[in-house]
Write a protein that holds these residues in place. Structure first.
Motif, PDB file in Angstrom:
ATOM      1  N   GLU A 205      15.663 -10.837  55.884  1.00  0.00           N
ATOM      2  CA  GLU A 205      16.434  -9.624  56.172  1.00  0.00           C
ATOM      3  C   GLU A 205      17.846  -9.724  55.610  1.00  0.00           C
ATOM      4  OE1 GLU A 205      15.719  -6.663  57.637  1.00  0.00           O
ATOM      5  OE2 GLU A 205      13.617  -7.271  57.547  1.00  0.00           O
ATOM      6  N   LEU A 206      18.457 -10.891  55.749  1.00  0.00           N
ATOM      7  CA  LEU A 206      19.826 -11.037  55.270  1.00  0.00           C
ATOM      8  C   LEU A 206      19.884 -10.976  53.746  1.00  0.00           C
ATOM      9  CD1 LEU A 206      22.718 -11.477  56.142  1.00  0.00           C
ATOM     10  CD2 LEU A 206      22.330 -13.941  56.048  1.00  0.00           C
ATOM     11  N   TYR A 207      18.915 -11.614  53.084  1.00  0.00           N
ATOM     12  CA  TYR A 207      18.853 -11.547  51.623  1.00  0.00           C
ATOM     13  C   TYR A 207      18.704 -10.088  51.173  1.00  0.00           C
ATOM     14  CZ  TYR A 207      16.967 -12.154  46.880  1.00  0.00           C
ATOM     15  OH  TYR A 207      16.738 -12.073  45.526  1.00  0.00           O
ATOM     16  N   THR A 208      17.821  -9.353  51.848  1.00  0.00           N
ATOM     17  CA  THR A 208      17.601  -7.943  51.510  1.00  0.00           C
ATOM     18  C   THR A 208      18.878  -7.136  51.667  1.00  0.00           C
ATOM     19  OG1 THR A 208      15.294  -8.122  52.218  1.00  0.00           O
ATOM     20  CG2 THR A 208      16.217  -5.903  52.042  1.00  0.00           C
ATOM     21  N   THR A 209      19.695  -7.493  52.656  1.00  0.00           N
ATOM     22  CA  THR A 209      20.946  -6.780  52.882  1.00  0.00           C
ATOM     23  C   THR A 209      21.861  -6.854  51.668  1.00  0.00           C
ATOM     24  OG1 THR A 209      20.805  -7.223  55.263  1.00  0.00           O
ATOM     25  CG2 THR A 209      22.974  -6.649  54.392  1.00  0.00           C
ATOM     26  N   PHE A 210      21.764  -7.927  50.911  1.00  0.00           N
ATOM     27  CA  PHE A 210      22.627  -8.092  49.738  1.00  0.00           C
ATOM     28  C   PHE A 210      22.035  -7.506  48.461  1.00  0.00           C
ATOM     29  CE2 PHE A 210      24.621 -11.222  52.482  1.00  0.00           C
ATOM     30  CZ  PHE A 210      25.960 -11.151  52.119  1.00  0.00           C
ATOM     31  N   VAL A 211      20.758  -7.174  48.455  1.00  0.00           N
ATOM     32  CA  VAL A 211      20.149  -6.675  47.217  1.00  0.00           C
ATOM     33  C   VAL A 211      19.636  -5.237  47.328  1.00  0.00           C
ATOM     34  CG1 VAL A 211      19.508  -8.985  46.457  1.00  0.00           C
ATOM     35  CG2 VAL A 211      17.879  -7.649  47.796  1.00  0.00           C
ATOM     36  N   ASP A 212      19.593  -4.697  48.531  1.00  0.00           N
ATOM     37  CA  ASP A 212      19.126  -3.318  48.715  1.00  0.00           C
ATOM     38  C   ASP A 212      20.326  -2.370  48.637  1.00  0.00           C
ATOM     39  OD1 ASP A 212      16.861  -1.412  49.754  1.00  0.00           O
ATOM     40  OD2 ASP A 212      18.598  -1.009  51.028  1.00  0.00           O
ATOM     41  N   VAL A 213      20.260  -1.411  47.735  1.00  0.00           N
ATOM     42  CA  VAL A 213      21.394  -0.512  47.511  1.00  0.00           C
ATOM     43  C   VAL A 213      21.718   0.291  48.766  1.00  0.00           C
ATOM     44  CG1 VAL A 213      22.238   1.427  46.147  1.00  0.00           C
ATOM     45  CG2 VAL A 213      20.890  -0.353  45.046  1.00  0.00           C
ATOM     46  N   GLY A 214      20.681   0.701  49.502  1.00  0.00           N
ATOM     47  CA  GLY A 214      20.913   1.468  50.733  1.00  0.00           C
ATOM     48  C   GLY A 214      21.689   0.656  51.763  1.00  0.00           C
ATOM     49  N   ARG A 215      21.316  -0.594  51.926  1.00  0.00           N
ATOM     50  CA  ARG A 215      22.022  -1.436  52.890  1.00  0.00           C
ATOM     51  C   ARG A 215      23.439  -1.757  52.426  1.00  0.00           C
ATOM     52  NH1 ARG A 215      17.915  -5.733  55.790  1.00  0.00           N
ATOM     53  NH2 ARG A 215      16.095  -4.379  55.922  1.00  0.00           N
ATOM     54  N   VAL A 216      23.595  -1.986  51.124  1.00  0.00           N
ATOM     55  CA  VAL A 216      24.928  -2.235  50.584  1.00  0.00           C
ATOM     56  C   VAL A 216      25.824  -1.022  50.820  1.00  0.00           C
ATOM     57  CG1 VAL A 216      26.246  -2.644  48.472  1.00  0.00           C
ATOM     58  CG2 VAL A 216      24.124  -3.904  48.881  1.00  0.00           C
ATOM     59  N   THR A 217      25.279   0.173  50.617  1.00  0.00           N
ATOM     60  CA  THR A 217      26.035   1.393  50.876  1.00  0.00           C
ATOM     61  C   THR A 217      26.454   1.471  52.335  1.00  0.00           C
ATOM     62  OG1 THR A 217      24.871   2.578  49.119  1.00  0.00           O
ATOM     63  CG2 THR A 217      25.936   3.910  50.813  1.00  0.00           C
ATOM     64  N   ALA A 218      25.564   1.030  53.233  1.00  0.00           N
ATOM     65  CA  ALA A 218      25.850   1.105  54.666  1.00  0.00           C
ATOM     66  C   ALA A 218      26.984   0.180  55.067  1.00  0.00           C
ATOM     67  CB  ALA A 218      24.593   0.771  55.464  1.00  0.00           C
ATOM     68  N   PHE A 219      26.942  -1.102  54.658  1.00  0.00           N
ATOM     69  CA  PHE A 219      27.975  -2.014  55.154  1.00  0.00           C
ATOM     70  C   PHE A 219      29.287  -1.933  54.377  1.00  0.00           C
ATOM     71  CE2 PHE A 219      26.099  -5.250  52.177  1.00  0.00           C
ATOM     72  CZ  PHE A 219      27.256  -5.747  51.595  1.00  0.00           C
ATOM     73  N   THR A 220      29.264  -1.355  53.151  1.00  0.00           N
ATOM     74  CA  THR A 220      30.519  -1.149  52.424  1.00  0.00           C
ATOM     75  C   THR A 220      31.120   0.217  52.713  1.00  0.00           C
ATOM     76  OG1 THR A 220      29.362  -0.295  50.463  1.00  0.00           O
ATOM     77  CG2 THR A 220      29.819  -2.676  50.543  1.00  0.00           C
ATOM     78  N   ARG A 221      30.359   1.052  53.431  1.00  0.00           N
ATOM     79  CA  ARG A 221      30.818   2.371  53.883  1.00  0.00           C
ATOM     80  C   ARG A 221      31.001   3.374  52.748  1.00  0.00           C
ATOM     81  NH1 ARG A 221      29.683  -0.446  57.649  1.00  0.00           N
ATOM     82  NH2 ARG A 221      30.825  -0.691  59.608  1.00  0.00           N
ATOM     83  N   ALA A 222      30.428   3.081  51.584  1.00  0.00           N
ATOM     84  CA  ALA A 222      30.517   4.016  50.458  1.00  0.00           C
ATOM     85  C   ALA A 222      29.498   3.617  49.409  1.00  0.00           C
ATOM     86  CB  ALA A 222      31.914   4.018  49.854  1.00  0.00           C
TER      87      ALA A 222
END
Length: 372
Positions: A205-222
């Protein structure tokens, strides 16, 4: 470097801290061991903190050093599972004997099946470390003693040897295949940073958080300007303040990227490595930058901790939650708890007795009416 020091009489001192770090990086990272299918190797010198000096007085060269050393090792169990951890040497000093060194071994994401690697480190790696550290003092003097002491017959006042006149020759005509060597411009002094963080989730799950564009958008807020999670793919986050390129992607285990802040010297990138270590119920993220410009270390670690680590934990609920335990309530909380329970229990008993007495006398009036 030798100053005016007749007969090597006066105290002369040289700081060799930077050389010591390079020495340990070159020599300690050669140490490895393998036994019964279990292997381990020191890969990185994470920290060398303290003083390393070479001194000379009255013709005698001595060393004075006292440092803390932290190393990172990697290994494999007999069934091929990756194991990583650190070896901390709290004190390596000029007066420490080979059998006096203390070592602290710690595994990332501790687990029972990883214990064979820890044991191999203890029985096979540490003895090699003792010998390597024992050689440091002698090597230090051999390398730097000549810089702080005049060789016999070379002190001030000794006539300089005659230098023969150089033979003058005509300069050679440059050939057509010669090429000029460009002068390096904007040389950047750099250092290495490393840290760890724990997440209440799986490595997948954590690895996916760094490679999934949707998750990256969520935690970077943009939405990122560009995000291509593949080898050679570019990324640009936080309005272009963070940018770089993916260099290596090992699913659920490791991500390596060229990474830079917009305020760094133009064209300069560090190498950021993210390693995902799966534990029993948490995943440890190990992150290391190689090549951070000197002076940028604090802002780099602070912003990564705030806008990556903290933001991922709060956005996806990956923060470590301590188990609820009565022991955490404390003495005063017990008092408050009992103070609330006892009066309620007494009131219930009195009410029960009162209602029983009223029903036995045939009374129909009661202060307790309806459901409760």
């Amino acid at each position: 470097m030798v100053l005016h020091n007749p007969n090597n009489w006066h105290w002369v001192n040289k700081d060799a801290s930077a050389w010591a770090k390079s020495y340990f990086e070159e020599n300690l990272t050669k140490i490895s061991a393998s036994e019964n299918g279990v292997s381990a190797k020191i890969d990185t010198v994470l920290e060398v903190d303290g003083d390393v000096d070479v001194s000379q007085r009255k013709g005698k060269v001595i060393t004075l050093f006292d440092v803390k050393i932290r190393l990172e090792f990697n290994g494999k169990t007999a069934d091929g599972k990756d194991v990583s951890g650190t070896i901390t040497i709290p004190e390596a000093a000029h007066d420490t004997e080979e059998n006096e060194y203390v070592f602290e071994i710690s595994l990332y994401s501790d687990a029972r099946e990883k214990e064979p690697v820890r044991e191999l480190v203890r029985t096979a790696i540490l003895p090699q470390l003792r010998k390597a550290l024992g050689r440091f003092s002698g090597d230090l003097i051999a390398e730097h003693g000549k810089d702080i002491q005049h060789a016999p017959g070379s002190g001030p006042g000794t006539p300089a040897p005659a230098i023969p006149a150089a033979k003058v020759t005509a300069p050679a005509k440059p050939s057509s295949s010669s090429s000029s060597v460009p002068v390096a411009q904007g040389v950047v002094n750099t250092l290495t940073l490393s840290d760890t963080a724990e997440f209440q989730t799986t490595a997948e799950e954590l690895y996916t958080t760094f490679v999934d564009v949707g998750r990256v958008t969520a935690f970077t807020r943009a939405p990122p300007r560009v995000y291509e999670p593949k080898v050679g793919g570019k990324f640009s986050l936080f309005g272009g303040n963070v940018e770089g390129e993916f260099k290596e992607l090992e699913k659920n285990k490791k991500i390596v990227m060229d990474w830079r802040l917009s305020g760094w010297p133009a064209g300069h990138h560090s190498t950021l490595t993210l390693v995902f270590d799966q534990g029993y119920d948490v995943t440890t993220l190990r992150y290391t930058w190689v090549g951070v410009p000197v002076g940028q270390e604090e802002v780099t670690k602070r912003n990564f901790g705030e806008y990556y680590i903290k933001s991922i934990k709060t956005t996806f609920g990956y923060a470590i939650r301590p188990p609820v335990s009565l022991s955490l309530l404390g003495k005063f909380s017990y008092v408050k708890l009992l103070a609330g329970i006892i009066p309620a229990a007494i009131a219930f008993i009195v009410t029960y007795l009162f209602m029983g007495s009223a029903s036995s006398t045939g009374s129909t009036s009661s202060p307790f009416v309806g459901d409760w």
